[in-house]
Scaffold this active site. Structure first.
Site, PDB file in Angstrom:
ATOM      1  N   THR A 145     -10.613 -19.622  -1.885  1.00  0.00           N
ATOM      2  CA  THR A 145      -9.191 -19.923  -2.079  1.00  0.00           C
ATOM      3  C   THR A 145      -9.034 -20.684  -3.381  1.00  0.00           C
ATOM      4  OG1 THR A 145      -8.826 -20.016   0.308  1.00  0.00           O
ATOM      5  CG2 THR A 145      -7.185 -21.071  -1.098  1.00  0.00           C
ATOM      6  N   ARG A 181      -9.562 -17.309  10.888  1.00  0.00           N
ATOM      7  CA  ARG A 181      -9.357 -18.501  11.690  1.00  0.00           C
ATOM      8  C   ARG A 181     -10.703 -18.974  12.220  1.00  0.00           C
ATOM      9  NH1 ARG A 181      -5.749 -16.255  16.285  1.00  0.00           N
ATOM     10  NH2 ARG A 181      -7.285 -14.581  15.980  1.00  0.00           N
ATOM     11  N   PHE A 195       2.325 -20.389  16.385  1.00  0.00           N
ATOM     12  CA  PHE A 195       2.421 -21.639  15.633  1.00  0.00           C
ATOM     13  C   PHE A 195       3.655 -22.459  16.010  1.00  0.00           C
ATOM     14  CE2 PHE A 195      -0.569 -19.141  13.303  1.00  0.00           C
ATOM     15  CZ  PHE A 195      -1.494 -20.058  12.822  1.00  0.00           C
ATOM     16  N   GLY A 199       2.261 -30.454  19.011  1.00  0.00           N
ATOM     17  CA  GLY A 199       0.990 -31.142  19.176  1.00  0.00           C
ATOM     18  C   GLY A 199       0.881 -32.334  18.252  1.00  0.00           C
ATOM     19  N   CYS A 251      -8.485 -25.705   5.941  1.00  0.00           N
ATOM     20  CA  CYS A 251      -7.541 -24.863   5.195  1.00  0.00           C
ATOM     21  C   CYS A 251      -6.158 -25.479   5.012  1.00  0.00           C
ATOM     22  CB  CYS A 251      -7.411 -23.491   5.855  1.00  0.00           C
ATOM     23  SG  CYS A 251      -8.911 -22.497   5.750  1.00  0.00           S
TER      24      CYS A 251
END
Length: 439
Positions: free
Chosen positions: A123, A154, A249, A253, A260
């Site tokens: 990235t 993931r 998503f 929480g 990431c």
């Protein structure tokens, strides 16, 4: 069309990429400068925790499609395509550190064939692929093409994601180089998005930033639900049924962590600043996430305004289930606050305890099981929703703890279950459950 491929870097992205490319029939050689890591991999053992990866390593080594080396000449001399998949850690100013990418590029330049193609899987900020192309030319004299091919894996589901991804992004300013990379991925039968190099680089950052935004948004909604008496689980369900929004998503929480989202949101914010653009939404996302990680400690103060001497259990340490990654994990923030407040802390995680022990040593205690961690505690924090932790009967909290005060950062139990179990239960975006026996 089967090819000879080289992978620079055997970290999380590099190893998963290499083994999956071998699994579809390519001959893959993975290169790393760390001898211990390569020695381990050469024995068929994985240096990272990722479900399923060791089985694929052993299978493809046995079938002579997967190799590991610390010799760059051996890795690169015959490669049709070289993937750079080294780390891009966060710098002090929030930008992505390009040191390892640049070092990999210079090593490649010393061994590359004139007709090879380099693919950057790491990235990287917009413009880096072009910079690496120039760097390789400066050190090799060969004008090779560099293609952007960001990953969307993931942790904990990386093998599945490799073979069942939503899309493969290929950013190339050279049509033939882009075609080559597309052929490499053809066996995966996943939709391909072709763009220029800079757009591909931006797709990666923009995707992660948008998902992080959804997480911070629902956490802000959760905080408002607590103030108004609404139930965030019901709110999220009603929102998620709208196809324009989607349910993913939208689980309230204690914030996002890992390797990431925190790093990439900060890097995109820094990139925007470099171009004199004030990315206001992203700044808010980062701020909300930082505050959300402190929610569990703040909630515990409803039970104990002073935590000195209180015995606390932390269930789950990794930033998410099915990984041992504790980078930017909410558990670390919670641990720091509890120790600073003078609490006695015991922790449990099925995989990540060794990583935490390297940081905290004997400052905390380490339990042999989730239920053992609860014994004689004044408060228990649910931080990571491992299946083992989610399946603890609420009865165990009531019978094992000195006082069954539960702070659930992942909303693992329904309010109805909590109300019937005789415990004190605080969760995210929902009303507190108080037991008449333990008030």
């Amino acid at each position: 069309m089967k090819m000879k491929l080289a992978i620079a870097g055997t970290g999380y992205v590099g190893l998963v990429t290499g083994v999956c490319l071998a699994e579809v029939g390519h001959t893959v050689i993975c290169y790393d400068i760390q001898e211990e890591k390569i020695s381990l991999l050469s024995e068929g053992k994985s240096p990272i925790y990722e479900p399923g990866v060791e089985d694929i390593i052993k299978k493809n080594m046995e079938e002579s499609r997967l190799f590991f080396t610390t010799d760059p000449g051996e890795a690169y001399k015959e490669a049709d395509c070289i993937f750079i998949a080294v780390g891009t850690p966060e710098s002090e100013d929030g930008s992505a550190n390009m040191q390892f990418v640049e070092e990999a590029a210079m090593t490649i330049a010393s061994h590359i064939k004139p007709d090879s193609t380099v693919v950057i899987k790491s990235t990287v900020p917009v413009g880096v692929n072009e910079r690496i192309e120039d760097l390789i030319f400066e050190h090799s004299g060969h004008r090779i093409s560099v293609v952007s091919n960001p990953e969307f894996l993931r942790e904990g589901s990386a093998i599945h994601d490799s073979f069942n991804g939503d899309r493969i992004v290929i950013g190339a300013n050279d049509q033939l180089a882009g075609d080559l990379v597309e052929k490499i991925y053809q066996p995966f039968n996943i939709p391909v998005v072709r763009t220029d190099v800079r757009s591909a680089e931006m797709i990666k950052y923009a995707s992660n930033a948008f998902l992080a935004t959804k997480i911070s948004f629902i956490n802000e909604v959760a905080n408002l639900c607590e103030a108004t008496g609404a139930n965030v689980a019901d709110v999220a369900k009603g929102m998620g049924m709208d196809k324009r929004i989607g349910e993913q998503f939208l689980r309230a929480g204690i914030g996002f962590g890992g390797s990431c989202f925190p790093k990439d949101t900060k890097a995109l914010q820094k990139l925007a600043g470099d171009y004199h653009y004030d990315f206001k939404i992203l700044s808010a996302v980062i701020d909300v996430n930082s505050r959300q990680k402190l929610k569990l400690f703040e909630k515990a103060r409803e039970f104990y305004p002073e935590m000195t001497g209180k015995k606390a259990a932390i269930l789950g340490l990794s930033f998410k289930p099915n990984t041992d990654d504790i980078r930017e994990a909410p558990s670390i923030e919670l641990l720091n606050e509890l120790l600073l407040a003078g609490a006695e802390v015991e922790v449990y995680d099925p995989i990540a305890m060794k990583n935490v022990e390297t940081i905290y040593g004997n400052k905390i205690n380490y339990a042999s099981s989730a239920e053992a961690c609860l014994q004689d505690k004044d408060v228990a924090f649910i931080v990571t929703e491992w299946e083992e932790i989610k399946s603890i009967p609420l009865e165990s909290y009531r019978t094992k703890m000195t006082v069954p005060n539960i702070v659930d950062g992942r909303n693992c139990y329904s309010l109805e279950e909590a109300a019937a179990s005789g415990i004190n239960y605080l969760s995210i975006g929902r009303q507190m459950i108080k037991s008449s026996q333990h008030c």
